[in-house]
Design a protein around this motif. Structure first.
Motif: not given
Length: 175
Positions: A65-71, A109-112, A155-158
């Motif tokens: 979800e974070v990947e989708r949101n920011w990119f 898939a979201e990363v890609a 990512y570092a925090r999580h």
């Protein structure tokens, strides 16, 4: 050496800014995957410690979800719905039929998709924050550079959370 003994990509000690940001983001993505490796489904669903309900599986879903949101939403302005539905907008809630394989496939898939969307973009290119996000940042616009640094921080925090959860599950710590 280009990878750690556990297979994660080592960010280069000397690189231009873009390559450095991408390498650290990839390192942290690989760290989350490592934290989840070798566990059974019930272990991936084990909450950290009361009152938190955070799980390793939930973290993988959340980072999709974070990947989708920011990119997608912030950087390119797409109206992308929550990855796991409106009732699970942050991704943390678990579904009994969704295991790590499916969650990881969605996350990857979201990363890609994110990589694809930023591939040709300048680090100075801007995305637009929602009203709520802008209230936290103090501006409606953020550069791709800001987004990438934020993603590394996220990512570092999580991954710190994941390390504690994993240690609780089977005693494996570090990395």
């Amino acid at each position: 050496m280009t990878t750690t003994p556990d297979g994660r990509p080592i960010p280069p000690p000397h690189a231009d800014e873009r390559a450095m940001l991408e390498a650290w983001l990839d390192f942290h993505r690989a760290t989350l995957a490592l934290k989840c490796s070798g566990l059974k489904d019930d272990q991936l669903r084990l909450a950290s410690v009361a009152p938190s309900s955070m799980t390793l599986l939930g973290l993988v879903q959340h980072m999709a979800e974070v990947e989708r949101n920011w990119f997608q939403r912030v950087f390119t302005g797409q109206a992308a719905p929550p990855v796991f539905g409106e009732s699970n907008a942050d991704g943390f809630a678990l579904h009994p039929d969704r295991g790590l394989d499916e969650a990881t496939a969605v996350w990857q898939a979201e990363v890609a998709r994110g990589r694809e969307l930023i591939a040709a973009a300048s680090l100075d290119a801007s995305g637009r924050l929602s009203e709520q996000e802008a209230g936290h940042v103090g501006d409606h616009g953020v550069s791709l550079r800001w987004i990438m640094v934020h993603m590394i921080e996220e990512y570092a925090r999580h991954n710190g959370h994941a390390d504690l959860i994993r240690e609780r599950i089977d005693g494996v710590a570090g990395a």
